[in-house]
Every structure is written in structure tokens, then in C-alpha cells.
Design a protein around this motif. Sequence first.
Motif, PDB file in Angstrom:
ATOM      1  N   UNK A 149       5.872  47.231 -34.248  1.00  0.00           N
ATOM      2  CA  UNK A 149       5.402  45.823 -33.571  1.00  0.00           C
ATOM      3  C   UNK A 149       3.566  45.499 -33.086  1.00  0.00           C
ATOM      4  N   UNK A 150       3.914  47.112 -31.897  1.00  0.00           N
ATOM      5  CA  UNK A 150       2.894  47.229 -31.323  1.00  0.00           C
ATOM      6  C   UNK A 150       1.698  47.753 -31.550  1.00  0.00           C
ATOM      7  N   UNK A 151       1.759  47.700 -32.532  1.00  0.00           N
ATOM      8  CA  UNK A 151       0.348  48.436 -33.630  1.00  0.00           C
ATOM      9  C   UNK A 151       0.109  48.419 -34.798  1.00  0.00           C
ATOM     10  N   UNK A 152       0.379  47.315 -35.019  1.00  0.00           N
ATOM     11  CA  UNK A 152      -0.478  46.035 -35.851  1.00  0.00           C
ATOM     12  C   UNK A 152      -1.396  45.228 -35.439  1.00  0.00           C
ATOM     13  N   UNK A 153      -2.178  45.469 -35.525  1.00  0.00           N
ATOM     14  CA  UNK A 153      -3.508  44.785 -35.577  1.00  0.00           C
ATOM     15  C   UNK A 153      -3.340  43.384 -36.095  1.00  0.00           C
ATOM     16  N   UNK A 154      -2.579  42.623 -36.838  1.00  0.00           N
ATOM     17  CA  UNK A 154      -2.252  41.550 -37.064  1.00  0.00           C
ATOM     18  C   UNK A 154      -1.245  40.659 -36.815  1.00  0.00           C
ATOM     19  N   UNK A 155      -0.156  41.350 -35.499  1.00  0.00           N
ATOM     20  CA  UNK A 155       0.300  40.509 -34.766  1.00  0.00           C
ATOM     21  C   UNK A 155       0.354  41.079 -33.333  1.00  0.00           C
ATOM     22  N   UNK A 156      -1.503  41.321 -32.236  1.00  0.00           N
ATOM     23  CA  UNK A 156      -0.999  41.357 -31.740  1.00  0.00           C
ATOM     24  C   UNK A 156      -0.981  40.750 -30.652  1.00  0.00           C
ATOM     25  N   UNK A 157      -1.491  39.434 -31.272  1.00  0.00           N
ATOM     26  CA  UNK A 157      -1.871  37.998 -30.541  1.00  0.00           C
ATOM     27  C   UNK A 157      -0.327  37.599 -30.141  1.00  0.00           C
ATOM     28  N   UNK A 158       0.862  38.067 -30.864  1.00  0.00           N
ATOM     29  CA  UNK A 158       2.126  37.040 -30.611  1.00  0.00           C
ATOM     30  C   UNK A 158       2.877  37.499 -29.207  1.00  0.00           C
ATOM     31  N   UNK A 159       3.189  36.507 -29.203  1.00  0.00           N
ATOM     32  CA  UNK A 159       4.317  37.011 -27.652  1.00  0.00           C
ATOM     33  C   UNK A 159       5.067  35.889 -27.248  1.00  0.00           C
ATOM     34  N   UNK A 160       5.471  35.269 -28.321  1.00  0.00           N
ATOM     35  CA  UNK A 160       7.021  34.455 -28.353  1.00  0.00           C
ATOM     36  C   UNK A 160       7.390  34.591 -30.021  1.00  0.00           C
ATOM     37  N   UNK A 161       8.379  34.657 -30.179  1.00  0.00           N
ATOM     38  CA  UNK A 161       9.183  34.844 -31.122  1.00  0.00           C
ATOM     39  C   UNK A 161      10.377  33.865 -31.068  1.00  0.00           C
ATOM     40  N   UNK A 162      10.352  33.524 -32.076  1.00  0.00           N
ATOM     41  CA  UNK A 162      11.543  32.163 -32.696  1.00  0.00           C
ATOM     42  C   UNK A 162      12.308  32.878 -33.529  1.00  0.00           C
ATOM     43  N   UNK A 163      14.072  32.803 -33.462  1.00  0.00           N
ATOM     44  CA  UNK A 163      15.216  32.969 -34.488  1.00  0.00           C
ATOM     45  C   UNK A 163      15.861  32.199 -34.326  1.00  0.00           C
ATOM     46  N   UNK A 164      15.443  31.380 -35.792  1.00  0.00           N
ATOM     47  CA  UNK A 164      16.507  30.025 -36.176  1.00  0.00           C
ATOM     48  C   UNK A 164      17.048  30.208 -36.787  1.00  0.00           C
ATOM     49  N   UNK A 165      19.030  29.099 -37.048  1.00  0.00           N
ATOM     50  CA  UNK A 165      19.386  29.610 -37.361  1.00  0.00           C
ATOM     51  C   UNK A 165      20.219  27.562 -37.976  1.00  0.00           C
TER      52      UNK A 165
END
Length: 191
Positions: A149-165
Motif C-alpha cells: 500500500x505504501x508504494x501505490x500512488x492512488x492510495x497515498x492520501x488514505x489514512x483511515x480504513x474501515x472494516x465493516x461487518x
Amino acid sequence: MSTKRTAVYLVGLVVFMTAAAYAAVPLYRMFCQITGFDGTPGVAEKAPGAVGTKTFTVAFNADVSPALPWAFKPEQHSLQAKAGDRFLAFYDAENLGNQAVTGTATFNVLPLKVAKYFKKIECFCFTRQTLQPGQKMKMPVSFFIDPAILDDPYVQEVTKIELSYTFFEAKKATALSSLAPQPVPGKTQTP
């Protein structure tokens, strides 16, 4: 002779279409796990270890179908995670009904574009869960964020990830859960 040949081709076409229909769900499941399509996290056997300095906030969400008489919630609402580190989070479930009920969970990761980097090692969502009346259960999920994920330029702005069930009664969730990732072959899953 041409009638016989046409009949053979038609029978072959029917056999091929039947085989393709049976293969569609497992192939779709595999495609989603590999690509992260539609927020489907991948499945892995172990975490590689911490990489980089970027910290992600992983938030946990829990929902229950109105037809399922369960209470279901995460024990913690979020945690701080570095790519590559293994984490263990718990959800609490309780059967509020007066009879045993089997539930199954569907899940996704948001934003959808980071789902392919969210890897589950073990999860209660891999199997159906049966709770007796009044029974409570802690349900673990072990995961890591793929260092790629650290090398993907398309997700560099992402700092929050939500896991939803979302839990559904098993007999009503069969079609939905058939698209969920399956456990790693040869790996024992924790209920």
C-alpha cells in the motif's frame, strides 16, 4: 450427418454453460480476493512485519440484519496500524432471541480502493456462527495491511480504513455469503 453434428455441438454447449455457471461463484470469489474488488479483503497466512512510518487508523463497524435477533458490536472502535504489522481485534455477539440462531457475516473494507491491501489471517466471517438463546461470544479477526500500500500512488492520501461487518441469519444469507472469501486451505479457523 449435419443434424448429428449440430446436436453434439448443442449438447457440448449446454455442458460448457452448466460448468461455467458452477465455476462462476468460486472464480468471482477468487477475483475479488486477488484484486480487492468491491471492498473484498484478501486472505493471507501471516503478516510480514512492520514496514515504513505511515500510520493508518483502522475503524471497526458492525451491523445486524433486522431479521437476526443478535446484538453485535466491535470491542474497540479503532486502532492505529502500521503496514505489515499483525493485529487482533474482537467483536462481541449476543443472541437476544429465545432459540438458537445461526448467523453468517458479510464484510467489506472502505475505501474500496484499499481493500486489496487489507489482508485477513483469521476471521469469524469464514464460518457460520451459531448462538444459543442468551449466549455471548467473542469473535476475533486477525489482519494486517499489506506493505505494498505504501508504494501505490492512488492510495497515498488514505489514512483511515474501515472494516465493516453485517450479520445475517444464515439461511437468508446463503447467496450473499457465497461471495465472501473462504479460509486459507489447511488453516484452522477460530470460531
